[in-house]
Each structure stands twice: as structure tokens, then as C-alpha cells.
Design a protein around this motif. Structure first.
Motif, mmCIF file in Angstrom:
data_model
loop_
_atom_site.group_PDB
_atom_site.id
_atom_site.type_symbol
_atom_site.label_atom_id
_atom_site.label_comp_id
_atom_site.label_asym_id
_atom_site.label_seq_id
_atom_site.Cartn_x
_atom_site.Cartn_y
_atom_site.Cartn_z
ATOM 1 N N LYS A 160 0.963 -1.195 -0.149
ATOM 2 C CA LYS A 160 -0.357 0.177 -0.371
ATOM 3 C C LYS A 160 1.054 1.342 -0.236
ATOM 4 O O LYS A 160 0.359 1.924 -0.668
ATOM 5 N N GLU A 161 2.221 1.290 0.683
ATOM 6 C CA GLU A 161 2.724 1.900 0.941
ATOM 7 C C GLU A 161 4.147 1.875 0.750
ATOM 8 O O GLU A 161 4.066 0.721 1.554
ATOM 9 N N PHE A 162 5.224 2.539 -0.269
ATOM 10 C CA PHE A 162 6.754 1.342 0.279
ATOM 11 C C PHE A 162 7.363 3.013 -0.506
ATOM 12 O O PHE A 162 7.192 4.460 -0.474
ATOM 13 N N GLU A 163 8.255 2.601 0.380
ATOM 14 C CA GLU A 163 9.679 3.937 0.240
ATOM 15 C C GLU A 163 10.875 3.605 -0.493
ATOM 16 O O GLU A 163 11.300 2.659 -0.186
ATOM 17 N N LEU A 164 11.579 4.508 -1.084
ATOM 18 C CA LEU A 164 12.418 4.424 -2.398
ATOM 19 C C LEU A 164 13.615 4.697 -1.469
ATOM 20 O O LEU A 164 13.386 5.932 -1.507
ATOM 21 N N LEU A 165 14.913 4.999 -1.069
ATOM 22 C CA LEU A 165 15.723 5.620 -0.699
ATOM 23 C C LEU A 165 17.584 5.620 -1.170
ATOM 24 O O LEU A 165 16.976 3.928 -2.293
ATOM 25 N N VAL A 166 18.451 6.048 -1.924
ATOM 26 C CA VAL A 166 19.255 5.615 -2.506
ATOM 27 C C VAL A 166 21.212 6.231 -1.641
ATOM 28 O O VAL A 166 20.632 7.182 -0.723
ATOM 29 N N TYR A 175 21.591 7.012 3.787
ATOM 30 C CA TYR A 175 20.689 6.996 2.582
ATOM 31 C C TYR A 175 19.990 7.921 2.459
ATOM 32 O O TYR A 175 20.018 8.529 3.963
ATOM 33 N N ARG A 176 19.811 8.696 1.522
ATOM 34 C CA ARG A 176 18.259 9.779 1.088
ATOM 35 C C ARG A 176 17.188 9.478 0.341
ATOM 36 O O ARG A 176 17.147 8.580 -0.497
ATOM 37 N N SER A 177 16.197 9.922 0.891
ATOM 38 C CA SER A 177 15.106 9.468 0.631
ATOM 39 C C SER A 177 14.719 9.980 -1.241
ATOM 40 O O SER A 177 14.666 10.996 -1.382
#
Length: 231
Positions: A160-166, A175-177
Motif C-alpha cells: 500500500k505504501e513503500f519508500e525508495l532511498l538511495v 541513505y537519502r529518500s
């Protein structure tokens, strides 16, 4: 005698007559000034100056802050359910997250995460809500990408919700979102089930995917394939 003198006095020498004459003169002068202004005899320089500072054709009166190309990606990006989502990957490049293109999983809670890059769209695994995994691109070299896709073939216990970080440092580095994203709990027919999320191009070595919640009140969610459009 006085009455006869008043009768012989010209009308324009009387007070009412003088007021009437003055009003007529003022009206005539006003009309003359207006006419001279309209033909450009008076005020011509000012009129010309105003026409010289007119806005160029096609210029915008104001700029929207959303048009700033340097603006950060929205933290509430939603999936596109139209044909644009189907062509997003093609516009961004190949799927650099696929194992056949050098994509790899570096850190994950278990082997079940391998299903998201095995290229088999009919395979899926159950993963706990809140889990995260770190991916790298070919030879762990930096890559530039601008979309992330998630295969959701049917309604169910989908993310339902996910986050991407690099990160540019290491798999365990800071990591930064990029943002948090919200898929739809349906199969998008026009895209074959794929829901792609576009954002400003990012260059990084490592990508972390964190699955924050699902569409059912259970601890598990189902994952299929992931893809990243870039070069």
C-alpha cells in the motif's frame, strides 16, 4: 429711473450672465483639451512609453513553483493507471534492476526477496510488512534512473505504501529518500499489471526499497516483480 437703467444693462454684465458665460468657456476648453489628447498633440510621449514596455508575446505572468526543474520529487507520488505508465520504462531506459542486466540484491532479511528480480512475473513470495532490501546495479557502479515499477497482477495483500532511498557510499552507508509511493490495489489492465512511478532523475550506486504497509490487516504482503527504468 433705476428700473430703466437695469433694463438697458447688457445681460452679460449681470452676475447670472457672467456665470453662464464662464461655464460655456470652461466646457469649450475641456472639449478642446480632450480632442488634442486623443490625436496625440498632448500626452503623446507618455502613450508611446506605455506601448514600449508591453510584455513580449507568449510570456507568462507568473511562474509556478511546480515547474522548477530542481524541485524535489513529491513524497506522495501515486501510480499512473493509464497508457503513460506502460511507456514509462521505455522512456527511461532498460530495466537495470533485472538480474539479466546486472541487477542484484545485496542486503535482505531472507531469500524470498530474490523473487522481485528473477524475471518470472507469475512467481511471488510473502514478505513481512516493514521489511526492506538493498539493491545494486551492474558491477555496483552508479546508474541514473527516473522510474520504479511494481507488478501488481490482482487485488490482494499488495503493498500500500513503500519508500525508495538511495546511497552513493556503500550498502550500509547513509541513505537519502526519493519519496514514498502509493500503489493501487487493482490490476491496471493497460499496463499488464505494472504500476510505474516517475520522479526526477537520480544517480546512485545503491537502491533501498522499504515496504511500509499493505492493503489488508495482516503482517504479510505479496511481492512479484520490481523494475527500475534507467541507464
Amino acid at each position: 429711473m433705476e428700473d430703466s437703467e437695469k433694463a438697458r444693462t447688457p445681460w452679460w454684465q449681470t452676475v447670472p450672465g457672467m456665470l453662464t458665460a464662464a461655464a460655456a468657456i470652461i466646457t469649450a476648453l475641456t472639449g478642446l483639451l480632450i480632442a488634442l489628447h486623443q490625436v496625440g498633440v498632448l500626452g503623446g510621449d507618455k502613450a508611446t512609453a506605455r506601448s514600449d514596455v508591453a510584455s513580449p508575446v507568449g510570456s507568462s505572468a507568473s511562474a509556478s513553483p511546480h515547474s522548477d526543474p530542481a524541485a524535489k520529487p513529491s513524497a506522495n507520488t501515486t501510480a499512473s493507471a493509464g497508457p503513460q505508465a506502460a511507456t514509462q520504462l521505455a522512456a527511461s531506459g532498460e530495466n537495470i534492476l533485472a538480474a539479466e542486466h546486472g541487477g542484484q540484491i545485496l542486503l535482505a532479511p531472507n531469500d524470498d526477496w530474490a523473487v522481485v528480480i528473477d524475471g518470472k512475473e507469475d512467481e511471488h513470495r510473502s514478505i513481512k510488512v516493514g521489511e526492506e532490501a538493498v539493491f545494486a546495479f551492474k558491477d555496483e557502479q552508479p546508474a541514473t534512473f527516473s522510474s520504479f515499477g511494481m507488478l501488481i497482477p490482482r487485488t490482494g495483500r499488495n503493498p500500500k505504501e513503500f519508500e525508495l532511498l538511495v546511497s552513493d557510499e556503500s550498502a550500509n552507508g547513509a541513505y537519502r529518500s526519493i519519496g514514498t509511493f502509493h500503489p493501487q490495489n487493482v490490476r491496471v489492465m493497460k499496463t499488464g499489471g505494472w504500476q510505474d512511478f516517475a520522479f526526477a532523475p537520480v544517480t546512485a550506486k545503491y537502491l533501498k526499497v522499504k515496504l511500509r504497509s499493505n492493503f489488508e490487516e495482516v503482517v504479510w504482503l505479496e511481492v512479484y516483480e520490481f523494475r527500475v527504468g534507467g541507464r
